[in-house]
Write a protein that holds these residues in place. Structure first.
Motif, short mmCIF file in Angstrom:
data_model
loop_
_atom_site.label_atom_id
_atom_site.label_comp_id
_atom_site.label_asym_id
_atom_site.label_seq_id
_atom_site.Cartn_x
_atom_site.Cartn_y
_atom_site.Cartn_z
N SER A 103 6.80 1.77 -15.76
CA SER A 103 6.59 2.72 -14.71
C SER A 103 6.19 1.80 -13.37
O SER A 103 4.80 1.95 -13.32
CB SER A 103 6.10 4.01 -15.00
N LEU A 104 6.79 1.45 -12.42
CA LEU A 104 6.17 0.84 -11.34
C LEU A 104 5.36 1.54 -10.47
O LEU A 104 5.91 2.44 -10.29
CB LEU A 104 7.55 -0.27 -10.62
N LYS A 105 4.62 0.74 -10.06
CA LYS A 105 3.68 1.56 -9.05
C LYS A 105 3.10 0.31 -8.07
O LYS A 105 2.97 -0.91 -8.44
CB LYS A 105 2.49 2.22 -9.51
N LEU A 106 2.67 0.73 -6.83
CA LEU A 106 2.22 -0.16 -5.86
C LEU A 106 0.57 0.06 -5.80
O LEU A 106 0.16 1.05 -5.48
CB LEU A 106 2.92 -0.05 -4.48
N ARG A 107 0.03 -0.95 -5.33
CA ARG A 107 -1.53 -0.69 -5.04
C ARG A 107 -1.83 -1.50 -3.82
O ARG A 107 -1.36 -2.77 -3.81
CB ARG A 107 -2.23 -1.32 -6.23
N TYR A 108 -2.66 -0.93 -2.62
CA TYR A 108 -3.03 -1.68 -1.79
C TYR A 108 -4.33 -2.24 -1.76
O TYR A 108 -5.27 -1.45 -2.42
CB TYR A 108 -3.01 -0.61 -0.37
N VAL A 109 -4.37 -3.40 -1.27
CA VAL A 109 -5.92 -3.89 -1.31
C VAL A 109 -5.97 -4.54 0.34
O VAL A 109 -5.24 -5.36 0.78
CB VAL A 109 -5.92 -5.30 -1.98
N GLN A 110 -7.04 -4.36 0.77
CA GLN A 110 -7.34 -4.73 2.35
C GLN A 110 -7.76 -6.20 2.28
O GLN A 110 -8.49 -6.60 1.43
CB GLN A 110 -8.61 -4.02 2.70
N LEU A 111 -7.57 -7.01 3.12
CA LEU A 111 -7.87 -8.24 3.20
C LEU A 111 -9.38 -8.41 3.60
O LEU A 111 -10.02 -7.45 4.28
CB LEU A 111 -7.01 -9.06 4.43
N PRO A 112 -9.85 -9.66 3.23
CA PRO A 112 -11.36 -9.90 3.19
C PRO A 112 -11.80 -9.63 4.87
O PRO A 112 -12.90 -9.76 5.16
CB PRO A 112 -11.54 -11.36 2.54
N ILE A 113 -10.92 -10.17 5.78
CA ILE A 113 -11.14 -10.21 7.20
C ILE A 113 -10.16 -9.50 7.91
O ILE A 113 -9.22 -9.57 7.87
CB ILE A 113 -11.42 -11.74 7.60
N ILE A 114 -10.66 -8.72 9.13
CA ILE A 114 -9.87 -8.07 9.66
C ILE A 114 -9.51 -8.76 11.01
O ILE A 114 -10.61 -9.15 11.69
CB ILE A 114 -10.14 -6.63 9.95
N THR A 115 -8.27 -9.06 11.09
CA THR A 115 -7.68 -9.95 12.20
C THR A 115 -7.09 -9.10 13.62
O THR A 115 -6.60 -9.88 14.41
CB THR A 115 -6.79 -10.79 11.84
N GLU A 116 -7.51 -7.87 13.46
CA GLU A 116 -6.99 -7.31 14.66
C GLU A 116 -8.02 -6.08 14.99
O GLU A 116 -8.40 -5.33 13.84
CB GLU A 116 -5.53 -6.66 14.42
N LEU A 171 -2.64 -6.49 1.51
CA LEU A 171 -1.65 -6.45 0.80
C LEU A 171 -1.30 -5.16 -0.20
O LEU A 171 -2.18 -4.74 -0.52
CB LEU A 171 -1.67 -7.81 0.03
N VAL A 172 0.00 -5.29 -0.56
CA VAL A 172 0.78 -4.25 -1.55
C VAL A 172 1.12 -5.09 -2.64
O VAL A 172 1.83 -6.22 -2.57
CB VAL A 172 1.70 -3.46 -1.03
N MET A 173 0.65 -4.75 -4.00
CA MET A 173 0.73 -5.41 -5.14
C MET A 173 1.60 -4.43 -6.23
O MET A 173 1.43 -3.42 -5.93
CB MET A 173 -0.35 -6.14 -5.51
N CYS A 174 2.37 -5.12 -6.96
CA CYS A 174 3.30 -4.50 -7.86
C CYS A 174 3.27 -5.22 -9.13
O CYS A 174 3.63 -6.55 -9.25
CB CYS A 174 4.65 -4.06 -7.47
N ASP A 175 2.77 -4.76 -10.56
CA ASP A 175 2.95 -5.48 -11.76
C ASP A 175 4.47 -5.23 -12.15
O ASP A 175 4.51 -4.20 -12.68
CB ASP A 175 2.02 -4.98 -12.82
N MET A 176 5.35 -6.17 -12.07
CA MET A 176 6.82 -5.98 -12.31
C MET A 176 7.16 -5.81 -13.79
O MET A 176 8.29 -5.71 -14.04
CB MET A 176 7.44 -6.93 -11.60
N ALA A 177 6.14 -6.21 -14.54
CA ALA A 177 6.04 -6.02 -16.06
C ALA A 177 5.94 -4.59 -16.55
O ALA A 177 6.10 -4.30 -17.72
CB ALA A 177 5.22 -6.91 -16.77
N GLU A 178 5.67 -3.94 -15.69
CA GLU A 178 5.07 -2.32 -16.28
C GLU A 178 6.33 -1.57 -16.35
O GLU A 178 7.33 -1.83 -15.41
CB GLU A 178 4.21 -1.76 -15.21
#
Length: 442
Positions: free
Chosen positions: A262-275, A253-260
């Motif tokens: 200067s917006l930025k995105l952060r990527y986090v891998q899921l706990p299980i790889i489904t492919e 998932l890519v997440m963003c704190d919309m309250a910041e």
């Protein structure tokens, strides 16, 4: 990884080929809300569900489907037509449907008039609807998007989003709503590039009540962690009044704190790889497990992820297996992730429910011992998940408490409108749940 295979079997499938096939049987229970006048006994039976499963499809209003009168709202489309929508609420695992109508239109019922409506997103007191319409006399489709707002004190409202909403192709994969306190509601779309890694993404943002859209190039921090093949957003998840998440169920998932500021995105891998290099998990002796993930907010700063994965008869999960004893075996696992933009994040495993445990639970008797699909995490209690069970052209819905391992309710899905899909959006609306727009009980 074969990118063509990924494109064919990836997130686009979330909204492709998953229309509901209605079925009628002598023991069936009608779980589609029969639309009734406010205040009637039937309406009282549907009163105050703690959350709703909003069906992705918006159905045509007709004499047999008239929703609660207090849910009706109207707005003009970009072409000046009067559009009326209403909601038929029902307690899960039943589907809640939005309905549309064209009051006063002399051509809406013509054979060459076509309307397609969809529930795109929901958060707090608001639902984002998309209505593609071509009424009699028009040669082209018009793509309009509306925000439906509810209130415990006032009638609901319906607001047309301004241009260029019609050109942005807002959909449930890339567009979400975020309620920022009582005075601000954001509509946010993120463009993610499938096919290659990038260190920025294009974001379009609209504040309800304004007449403009903002376009931003938002950097992705630690972009080297993003998979080489890029990301393909499957769903959006608003969290609290700050975070917006875009989920690629094949990766992360890519997440963003919309309250910041200067917006930025952060990527986090899921706990299980489904492919893997062979494509999505599939049991060589059994069917593909499709539509097997969902994600929902937990409180103000965390998400709950649920995954349905195949397992071998020896108990290993997830696992490919050519063993005949592994046919249709699976396990449901849930994880929680606390969101932060600058600290280490780690998925915490919460619950695991094996298929044989589910099949043996009181309340599951008589339902097919087969794969469950299309999980929907409750927005009222993240331990509660609704599933669809399908066999021989018939569909059932099952509501399960994954922590206490209990079947809460089941229903035979029948008499669904022809516009019904198997996809749902989890929602809580304040006029139904006695909560404020921010999600806190008053």
């Amino acid at each position: 990884m074969n990118l063509l295979r990924r494109f064919r079997l990836g997130c686009l499938n979330r909204l492709s080929h998953f229309r509901c096939q209605s079925s009628i049987g002598p023991k069936s229970v009608d779980v589609v809300p029969r639309c009734v006048p406010a205040g009637s006994p039937a309406a009282g039976a549907m009163k105050d569900p703690s959350w709703l499963m909003l069906n992705y499809g918006v159905a045509r209003w007709n004499d047999s489907a008239v929703a609660d009168a207090k849910t009706v709202a109207e707005s003009r489309t970009s072409t000046g037509q009067l559009l009326r929508v209403s909601l038929g609420p029902a307690a899960p695992p039943a589907s809640s449907f939005f309905y549309y109508d064209w009051p006063g239109s002399a051509t809406a019922g013509d054979e060459d008039s076509v309307t397609h409506g969809y529930v795109v997103a929901a958060h707090g007191d608001a639902v984002l609807l998309k209505v593609d319409h071509k009424l009699g006399g028009s040669s082209n489709f018009t793509d309009d998007s509306f925000v439906y707002k509810t209130s415990a004190a006032e009638p609901p409202s319906l607001s047309l989003l301004p241009y260029p909403a019609s050109k942005l192709q807002l959909n449930s994969r890339n567009t979400g709503l975020l309620r920022r306190g009582e005075d601000e509601l954001l509509v946010v779309k993120l463009f993610l590039e499938l096919g290659y890694r990038t260190d920025t993404a294009t974001m379009w943002m609209h504040r309800l009540g304004s007449h403009e859209w903002e376009k931003k190039q938002v950097p992705i921090v630690a972009a080297e962690e993003v998979p080489h093949e890029g990301l393909d957003s499957c769903a959006t998840v608003p969290v609290g009044d700050r975070f917006m998440c875009w989920v690629d169920y094949r990766s992360g998932l890519v997440m963003c704190d919309m309250a910041e500021e200067s917006l930025k995105l952060r990527y986090v891998q899921l706990p299980i790889i489904t492919e893997d290099e062979f494509g999505p998990y599939e049991n060589y002796c059994g069917p593909n497990i499709r539509e097997s993930w969902d994600m929902c907010a937990v409180g103000d700063s965390a998400v709950r992820f649920v995954s349905i994965d195949p397992r071998c008869c020896c108990g290993h999960s997830p696992s490919r297996s050519a063993c005949p004893n592994s046919y249709k075996l699976f396990a449901v696992t849930t994880w929680t992730l606390a969101l932060t933009m600058d600290k280490t994040m780690e998925w915490v495993k919460e619950n695991k429910l094996d298929c044989e445990e589910l099949w043996a639970l009181p309340g599951y008797e008589g339902l097919p011992r087969t794969l469950v699909e299309h999980p929907v995490v409750s927005s009222a209690n993240p331990d509660v998940v609704c599933f669809i069970v399908r066999e021989d052209g018939e569909d059932w819905k099952v509501e399960v408490d994954t922590r206490n391992k209990a079947v809460l309710s089941t229903a035979h899905w029948t008499n669904a409108p022809q516009e019904a899909w198997l996809v749902h959006v989890s929602a809580k609306l304040p006029w139904l749940t006695s909560e404020t727009p921010g999600g806190t009980k008053s």
